[in-house]
Design a protein around this motif. Sequence first.
Motif, short mmCIF file in Angstrom:
data_model
loop_
_atom_site.label_atom_id
_atom_site.label_comp_id
_atom_site.label_asym_id
_atom_site.label_seq_id
_atom_site.Cartn_x
_atom_site.Cartn_y
_atom_site.Cartn_z
N ASP A 103 1.15 -1.44 -0.43
CA ASP A 103 0.15 -0.07 -0.34
C ASP A 103 0.66 1.38 0.20
O ASP A 103 1.38 1.44 1.17
N PRO A 104 1.61 1.52 -1.05
CA PRO A 104 2.03 2.74 -1.03
C PRO A 104 1.57 4.03 -0.79
O PRO A 104 1.93 5.60 -0.86
N GLY A 105 -0.03 4.30 -0.85
CA GLY A 105 -0.84 5.34 -0.46
C GLY A 105 -0.86 5.64 0.61
O GLY A 105 -1.57 6.72 0.81
N MET A 106 -0.08 4.86 1.88
CA MET A 106 -0.63 5.55 3.04
C MET A 106 0.40 6.33 3.25
O MET A 106 1.38 6.01 2.60
N ASP A 107 0.32 7.05 4.27
CA ASP A 107 0.66 8.47 4.73
C ASP A 107 1.84 8.07 5.40
O ASP A 107 1.23 7.82 6.70
N PHE A 117 10.00 4.45 6.12
CA PHE A 117 10.44 3.33 5.41
C PHE A 117 9.51 3.71 3.77
O PHE A 117 8.58 4.83 3.27
N ASP A 118 9.75 3.51 3.06
CA ASP A 118 9.51 4.06 1.01
C ASP A 118 9.08 2.32 0.82
O ASP A 118 9.86 1.44 0.92
N ALA A 119 7.61 2.00 0.49
CA ALA A 119 7.19 1.15 -0.26
C ALA A 119 8.01 0.53 -1.73
O ALA A 119 7.94 -0.61 -1.45
N GLY A 120 8.66 1.55 -2.10
CA GLY A 120 8.82 0.82 -3.73
C GLY A 120 10.01 0.30 -3.35
O GLY A 120 10.42 -0.73 -3.76
N ALA A 121 10.93 1.33 -2.79
CA ALA A 121 12.71 -0.01 -2.61
C ALA A 121 12.18 -0.85 -1.64
O ALA A 121 13.39 -1.48 -1.41
N PHE A 122 11.42 -0.88 -0.68
CA PHE A 122 11.08 -2.65 0.07
C PHE A 122 10.80 -3.27 -1.16
O PHE A 122 11.26 -4.43 -0.67
N VAL A 123 9.71 -2.92 -2.19
CA VAL A 123 9.47 -3.76 -2.54
C VAL A 123 10.87 -4.67 -4.00
O VAL A 123 10.57 -5.63 -3.81
N ASP A 124 11.27 -3.30 -4.36
CA ASP A 124 12.37 -3.77 -5.06
C ASP A 124 13.64 -4.99 -4.58
O ASP A 124 14.22 -5.49 -4.53
#
Length: 385
Positions: free
Chosen positions: A170-174, A374-381
């Motif tokens: 969920d990258p949309g979370m603040d 925490f960065d969602a994109g970096a975490f998934v990559d």
Amino acid sequence: MSLVVALILVIALVAFGAIASVVGLVVTRRRKPQPLPNTHTGVIVRPPEEVGEAPVEVSAPPATIEPEAPAAPPVPELEKPESTASRLVRLRQRLSRSQSGLGRGLLALLSRDRLDEDTWESIEDTLLTADVGVAPTQQLVERLRTRLRVEGGGEDARGVLREELLALVDPGMDRRLQVSGADGQPGVVLVVGVNGSGKTTTVGKISRILVAEDRTVVLGAADTFRAAAVEQLATWGERVGVEVVRGPEGTDPASVAFDAVKEGVDRGVDTVIVDTAGRLQNKAGLMDELGKVKRVIEKQAPVTEVLLVLDATTGQNGLIQARVFSEVVDVTGIVLTKLDGSAKGGIVVQVQRELGVPVKLVGLGEGADDLAPFDAGAFVDALLG
């Protein structure tokens, strides 16, 4: 004739005797008297003087040695914390090294020529082992089944998996930290969690992030039941020049928290971070006291952020902690520590689903700057390697 001679002889003898007496008296006076024998007691004898040594007055009082003034304690050299941008780059690399096992396992399964039921069961097992959770795992597997049935596997499998994992995180979370107050008041960050999760260390590391962004900070050492926690926090503050408000061991934690926020308000700092006593989520009295700490703080200024520190390796136990803490103090963000210890990155998905609040910070090591937003994109990559 003989009478005259005898008279002359007598006169000569008398004259000779007189002269001899006079000469003897003179000689006796010129002789030095011999020293008397040393028969006296209680006399201080002056020791023989050595060549080049100044004489010492026996009757003089002993010399007074002036005490040396104590040396001023050395001023500790302040450390310069790492900037947020550079720590994100470095931690992304570290996360990739520690978490890529999950991604490699999934990609290997999804890249098979034939995705049969055994393969999908293996995919589910891989996700559950990584603490993704039952419901999120089922959702992800169903979406992967649907998309790969239409789009096929092979080279497209990685892109499809990345998109679905990103949606799950969920990258949309603040995920912004609320560290600023309104109307000139400081932002107040309350940090909670159980002992051993890295709570006090996290408080120190957050202060470093804020100092790196040129923000003024006050720390409140409200974990008063553990003297080591107070000393530990004081050390963190000294390293970056941040004041730590503390009280005697055993002081009411709410009192220390109140004083820390008051100090922050009086000084006009940007942020006050309060470390609370580590609590067991199944101890009602301790959890009630945590609620009291929050209420007392808000007599000075509103609490803008409540961060729950969780050990990423605790799995389901961490979720139980999260539920109870959120009921008592309205948790607004999660800090996941020890995320580098194993491929348990799926806890990010599960805890966000459970609480409905975002993971805002992750800890990936023991270093002073091994904490990053925490960065969602970096975490998934990083999961995919």
